[in-house]
Design an enzyme around this catalytic site. Structure first.
Site, PDB file in Angstrom:
ATOM      1  N   ARG A   1       0.806  -1.237   0.000  1.00 39.15           N
ATOM      2  CA  ARG A   1       0.000   0.000   0.000  1.00 39.15           C
ATOM      3  C   ARG A   1       0.835   1.281   0.000  1.00 39.15           C
ATOM      4  O   ARG A   1       0.413   2.263  -0.618  1.00 39.15           O
ATOM      5  CB  ARG A   1      -1.049  -0.027   1.122  1.00 39.15           C
ATOM      6  N   THR A   2       1.978   1.299   0.645  1.00 37.23           N
ATOM      7  CA  THR A   2       2.765   2.540   0.629  1.00 37.23           C
ATOM      8  C   THR A   2       3.264   2.796  -0.790  1.00 37.23           C
ATOM      9  O   THR A   2       3.178   3.919  -1.299  1.00 37.23           O
ATOM     10  CB  THR A   2       3.948   2.452   1.615  1.00 37.23           C
TER      11      THR A   2
ATOM     12  N   LYS B   1      26.551  -4.271  -9.078  1.00 32.24           N
ATOM     13  CA  LYS B   1      27.922  -4.129  -9.621  1.00 32.24           C
ATOM     14  C   LYS B   1      28.830  -3.448  -8.612  1.00 32.24           C
ATOM     15  O   LYS B   1      29.949  -3.073  -8.922  1.00 32.24           O
ATOM     16  CB  LYS B   1      27.884  -3.307 -10.908  1.00 32.24           C
TER      17      LYS B   1
ATOM     18  N   ARG C   1      11.894   3.247   0.682  1.00 35.78           N
ATOM     19  CA  ARG C   1      11.695   2.303   1.793  1.00 35.78           C
ATOM     20  C   ARG C   1      12.867   1.331   1.810  1.00 35.78           C
ATOM     21  O   ARG C   1      13.225   0.771   0.760  1.00 35.78           O
ATOM     22  CB  ARG C   1      10.400   1.519   1.611  1.00 35.78           C
TER      23      ARG C   1
ATOM     24  N   HIS D   1       8.065   5.471  10.166  1.00 31.02           N
ATOM     25  CA  HIS D   1       7.222   5.427   8.964  1.00 31.02           C
ATOM     26  C   HIS D   1       6.371   6.697   9.005  1.00 31.02           C
ATOM     27  O   HIS D   1       5.170   6.657   9.287  1.00 31.02           O
ATOM     28  CB  HIS D   1       6.353   4.166   9.020  1.00 31.02           C
TER      29      HIS D   1
END
Ligand code: CP
Length: 325
Positions: A57-58, A86, A107, A140
């Protein structure tokens, strides 16, 4: 408003403004003309959605919030598809994103990464805002903003958030949503918090120290049945099993920290049930039919609050007011 990293910086006037912006955008989007006006707001802006920890949902609400405002989005969700494999450093990856976009929404599994990215941005010639969309088990902030919006909307006709008794239940130790929401409570008068958790997953001392510092009263209990009749809102959370090191959540009797028909009977008639989602067994799906279940609306509120955050970051709030009038 530039970076959105730590909920502690939010003061009441800004919270009220963001809630009002979310409502303006939500109401505008109900008509075709309003939706088109929103889409014309930020068409030259681009966002990077860098989500290397799972999210439904975020991620989706930010993605759709951008599209509602006419923004274009790029994404990396699997670091194995980026040049990090890399050996490119985190700093160089973030700086690269900033070469192409106007905001980075991120996130990460690790705590403090968004703050690190924001600090990096503050030292380069073309900084872009960084939005913390969940950093490890610590913060959050935009979830806390949408939770405030949900509380405010729910208590609009009942005196607002001031004076309410808010329960927070579940894995409070490792749940970043409850930690961030606690921080925002300093902005509301006479709020009382009730932490309902197994001893092993009680709220952390740093959050309790913050509440003490801001004179926000809280109590702690593991007896949900006693707490329920006293609450105006109960914010349920799941066991954060992803942070287990030796299956410690498995030993918890979840039935003591769950909402079903029996618990509904003890909850006030006009109380609300919130959950950041996703849920586990802590809310029985039959509860969804109860008018006090607010979590699906809370989820949708998230998109409007993220629209509001983007409007505020890009200083388009006056244009929203013009369109709305
Ligand atoms: N509430 C929340 O952060 O949900 P996601 O993990 O699905 O984004």
């Amino acid at each position: 408003m530039f970076h959105v990293i730590d909920p502690r910086v939010f003061e009441r006037p800004l919270l009220d403004e963001l809630c009002a912006l979310a409502t303006s955008a939500r109401l505008l989007a109900k008509t075709d003309a309003g939706a088109r006006a929103l889409r014309d707001l930020l068409p030259t802006h681009r966002a990077m959605l860098y989500f290397t920890q799972p999210s439904t949902r975020t991620f989706l609400s930010f993605n759709n919030a951008c599209h509602i405002l006419g923004m274009r989005t790029s994404e990396i969700r699997d670091p194995s598809t980026s040049s990090e494999v890399k050996g490119e450093s985190f700093e160089d990856s973030i700086r690269t994103f900033s070469s192409y976009v106007d905001v980075i929404v991120m996130r990460t599994k690790e705590s403090g990464r968004a703050a690190q990215a924001a600090k990096l941005m503050n030292g380069i010639p073309r900084p872009v805002p960084v939005i913390n969309a969940g950093s490890g088990s610590d913060q959050h902030p935009t979830q806390a903003l949408l939770d405030i919006y949900t509380l405010q909307r729910s208590f609009e006709d009942f005196g607002g958030i001031d004076g309410k008794v808010i329960g927070m239940m579940g894995d409070l130790k490792r749940g970043r949503t409850v930690r961030s929401l606690c921080y925002l409570m300093k902005n509301y008068k006479n709020v009382r918090l009730v932490f309902i958790a197994p001893e092993l997953f009680a709220m952390e001392p740093d959050v309790k120290a913050y509440l003490d510092q801001h004179k926000i009263p809280y109590t702690e209990t593991s007896r949900l049945e006693d707490a329920l009749p006293t609450l105006d809102a109960i914010y349920v959370t799941r066991m954060q099993t992803e942070w287990d090191t030796a299956g410690e959540s498995r030993n918890i009797d979840l039935s003591k920290f769950s909402i079903g028909a029996q618990q509904l009977a003890r909850l006030k008639r006009d109380a609300i049930i919130m959950h950041p989602l996703p849920r586990g067994a802590e809310i029985d799906p039959t509860v969804d039919q109860d008018p006090r279940a607010m979590y699906w609306r809370q989820e949708r509120n998230g998109m409007w609050m993220r629209v509001a955050v983007l409007i505020k970051i890009f200083a388009a709030e006056n244009r929203i007011a013009e369109i709305a009038s």
